[in-house]
Write a protein that holds these residues in place. Structure first.
Motif, mmCIF file in Angstrom:
data_model
loop_
_atom_site.group_PDB
_atom_site.id
_atom_site.type_symbol
_atom_site.label_atom_id
_atom_site.label_comp_id
_atom_site.label_asym_id
_atom_site.label_seq_id
_atom_site.Cartn_x
_atom_site.Cartn_y
_atom_site.Cartn_z
ATOM 1 N N ILE A 199 67.102 31.040 -31.895
ATOM 2 C CA ILE A 199 66.184 31.207 -30.772
ATOM 3 C C ILE A 199 66.423 32.550 -30.084
ATOM 4 O O ILE A 199 65.471 33.237 -29.697
ATOM 5 C CB ILE A 199 66.308 30.024 -29.804
ATOM 6 C CG1 ILE A 199 65.823 28.750 -30.494
ATOM 7 C CG2 ILE A 199 65.528 30.264 -28.516
ATOM 8 C CD1 ILE A 199 66.070 27.487 -29.719
ATOM 9 N N ALA A 200 67.686 32.948 -29.949
ATOM 10 C CA ALA A 200 67.997 34.247 -29.342
ATOM 11 C C ALA A 200 67.468 35.390 -30.199
ATOM 12 O O ALA A 200 66.960 36.389 -29.670
ATOM 13 C CB ALA A 200 69.500 34.379 -29.139
ATOM 14 N N SER A 201 67.568 35.244 -31.511
ATOM 15 C CA SER A 201 67.048 36.275 -32.411
ATOM 16 C C SER A 201 65.535 36.420 -32.275
ATOM 17 O O SER A 201 65.005 37.539 -32.226
ATOM 18 C CB SER A 201 67.421 35.933 -33.848
ATOM 19 O OG SER A 201 66.817 36.817 -34.755
ATOM 20 N N ARG A 219 53.841 33.538 -37.141
ATOM 21 C CA ARG A 219 54.610 33.177 -38.334
ATOM 22 C C ARG A 219 56.095 33.139 -38.018
ATOM 23 O O ARG A 219 56.804 32.203 -38.416
ATOM 24 C CB ARG A 219 54.340 34.170 -39.459
ATOM 25 C CG ARG A 219 55.081 33.840 -40.743
ATOM 26 C CD ARG A 219 54.821 34.852 -41.841
ATOM 27 N NE ARG A 219 55.056 36.227 -41.446
ATOM 28 C CZ ARG A 219 56.266 36.808 -41.455
ATOM 29 N NH1 ARG A 219 57.326 36.137 -41.824
ATOM 30 N NH2 ARG A 219 56.410 38.068 -41.090
ATOM 31 N N GLU A 220 56.596 34.130 -37.306
ATOM 32 C CA GLU A 220 58.005 34.145 -36.918
ATOM 33 C C GLU A 220 58.345 32.982 -35.991
ATOM 34 O O GLU A 220 59.416 32.383 -36.092
ATOM 35 C CB GLU A 220 58.363 35.470 -36.249
ATOM 36 C CG GLU A 220 58.425 36.636 -37.185
ATOM 37 C CD GLU A 220 59.539 36.514 -38.206
ATOM 38 O OE1 GLU A 220 60.620 35.959 -37.888
ATOM 39 O OE2 GLU A 220 59.340 36.959 -39.337
ATOM 40 N N ALA A 221 57.425 32.634 -35.078
ATOM 41 C CA ALA A 221 57.655 31.509 -34.171
ATOM 42 C C ALA A 221 57.724 30.197 -34.937
ATOM 43 O O ALA A 221 58.609 29.363 -34.692
ATOM 44 C CB ALA A 221 56.553 31.454 -33.111
ATOM 45 N N LEU A 222 56.818 29.995 -35.873
ATOM 46 C CA LEU A 222 56.831 28.772 -36.674
ATOM 47 C C LEU A 222 58.079 28.680 -37.540
ATOM 48 O O LEU A 222 58.675 27.608 -37.684
ATOM 49 C CB LEU A 222 55.573 28.682 -37.535
ATOM 50 C CG LEU A 222 54.276 28.388 -36.775
ATOM 51 C CD1 LEU A 222 53.095 28.470 -37.716
ATOM 52 C CD2 LEU A 222 54.348 27.040 -36.110
ATOM 53 N N TRP A 223 58.486 29.811 -38.109
ATOM 54 C CA TRP A 223 59.692 29.817 -38.934
ATOM 55 C C TRP A 223 60.918 29.497 -38.084
ATOM 56 O O TRP A 223 61.806 28.755 -38.514
ATOM 57 C CB TRP A 223 59.839 31.153 -39.643
ATOM 58 C CG TRP A 223 60.983 31.178 -40.598
ATOM 59 C CD1 TRP A 223 62.126 31.907 -40.488
ATOM 60 C CD2 TRP A 223 61.117 30.421 -41.800
ATOM 61 N NE1 TRP A 223 62.960 31.657 -41.549
ATOM 62 C CE2 TRP A 223 62.347 30.749 -42.365
ATOM 63 C CE3 TRP A 223 60.302 29.502 -42.444
ATOM 64 C CZ2 TRP A 223 62.802 30.170 -43.544
ATOM 65 C CZ3 TRP A 223 60.752 28.947 -43.621
ATOM 66 C CH2 TRP A 223 61.982 29.284 -44.163
ATOM 67 N N LEU A 275 63.365 39.624 -30.810
ATOM 68 C CA LEU A 275 62.236 40.185 -31.556
ATOM 69 C C LEU A 275 61.003 40.311 -30.674
ATOM 70 O O LEU A 275 60.335 41.348 -30.667
ATOM 71 C CB LEU A 275 61.920 39.315 -32.771
ATOM 72 C CG LEU A 275 60.665 39.700 -33.561
ATOM 73 C CD1 LEU A 275 60.938 40.923 -34.407
ATOM 74 C CD2 LEU A 275 60.193 38.546 -34.403
ATOM 75 N N VAL A 276 60.723 39.267 -29.904
ATOM 76 C CA VAL A 276 59.546 39.291 -29.028
ATOM 77 C C VAL A 276 59.714 40.350 -27.948
ATOM 78 O O VAL A 276 58.790 41.135 -27.670
ATOM 79 C CB VAL A 276 59.299 37.895 -28.417
ATOM 80 C CG1 VAL A 276 58.230 37.955 -27.340
ATOM 81 C CG2 VAL A 276 58.896 36.921 -29.494
ATOM 82 N N THR A 303 75.244 26.202 -31.889
ATOM 83 C CA THR A 303 75.366 27.656 -31.898
ATOM 84 C C THR A 303 74.379 28.292 -32.882
ATOM 85 O O THR A 303 73.825 29.360 -32.607
ATOM 86 C CB THR A 303 76.796 28.088 -32.244
ATOM 87 O OG1 THR A 303 77.178 27.501 -33.489
ATOM 88 C CG2 THR A 303 77.767 27.639 -31.167
ATOM 89 N N PHE A 304 74.166 27.627 -34.012
ATOM 90 C CA PHE A 304 73.210 28.141 -34.994
ATOM 91 C C PHE A 304 71.792 28.133 -34.430
ATOM 92 O O PHE A 304 71.059 29.116 -34.549
ATOM 93 C CB PHE A 304 73.276 27.305 -36.271
ATOM 94 C CG PHE A 304 72.196 27.610 -37.254
ATOM 95 C CD1 PHE A 304 72.197 28.789 -37.959
ATOM 96 C CD2 PHE A 304 71.156 26.715 -37.455
ATOM 97 C CE1 PHE A 304 71.187 29.079 -38.867
ATOM 98 C CE2 PHE A 304 70.148 26.986 -38.349
ATOM 99 C CZ PHE A 304 70.164 28.177 -39.055
ATOM 100 N N VAL A 305 71.412 27.027 -33.799
ATOM 101 C CA VAL A 305 70.073 26.914 -33.216
ATOM 102 C C VAL A 305 69.907 27.935 -32.086
ATOM 103 O O VAL A 305 68.881 28.605 -31.983
ATOM 104 C CB VAL A 305 69.817 25.475 -32.720
ATOM 105 C CG1 VAL A 305 68.541 25.392 -31.913
ATOM 106 C CG2 VAL A 305 69.769 24.520 -33.894
ATOM 107 N N GLY A 306 70.933 28.067 -31.263
ATOM 108 C CA GLY A 306 70.877 29.054 -30.184
ATOM 109 C C GLY A 306 70.752 30.476 -30.703
ATOM 110 O O GLY A 306 70.019 31.297 -30.137
#
Length: 88
Positions: free
Chosen positions: A73-75, A11-15, A79-80, A67-70
């Motif tokens: 993805i970093a967040s 779910r987190e990956a899809l979001w 988490l992972v 920067t937002f997309v990065g």
């Protein structure tokens, strides 16, 4: 890792995918609708007319929201890694 943890991770990956791709998809959609309206008003039915403006709009949207997309993805990556480190 049980089913709940796996589903939470998916779910987190899809979001993250939806949030990260939304600037590019939104820009392409706005340009596509604008070009389609222009084609409908002028009755110019050229199929290749939309490609270059869409590519440029997506490129500019990715530059503007890089920067937002990065950060998204970093967040997700943090988490992972946190779940791997501390266990599920």
């Amino acid at each position: 890792m049980n089913e709940v943890d796996a589903l939470d991770l998916v779910r987190e990956a899809l979001w993250t995918i939806i949030i990260s791709s939304s600037p590019a998809v939104g820009a392409a959609m706005i340009v596509g609708i604008t070009i389609a309206l222009f084609q409908a008003l002028t009755q110019v039915q050229e199929m290749t007319l939309t490609f270059i403006p869409k590519i440029l709009a997506i490129f500019l949207a990715l530059i503007a929201s890089g920067t937002f997309v990065g950060a998204q993805i970093a967040s997700f990556t943090e988490l992972v890694y946190d779940k791997i480190e501390h266990g599920f």
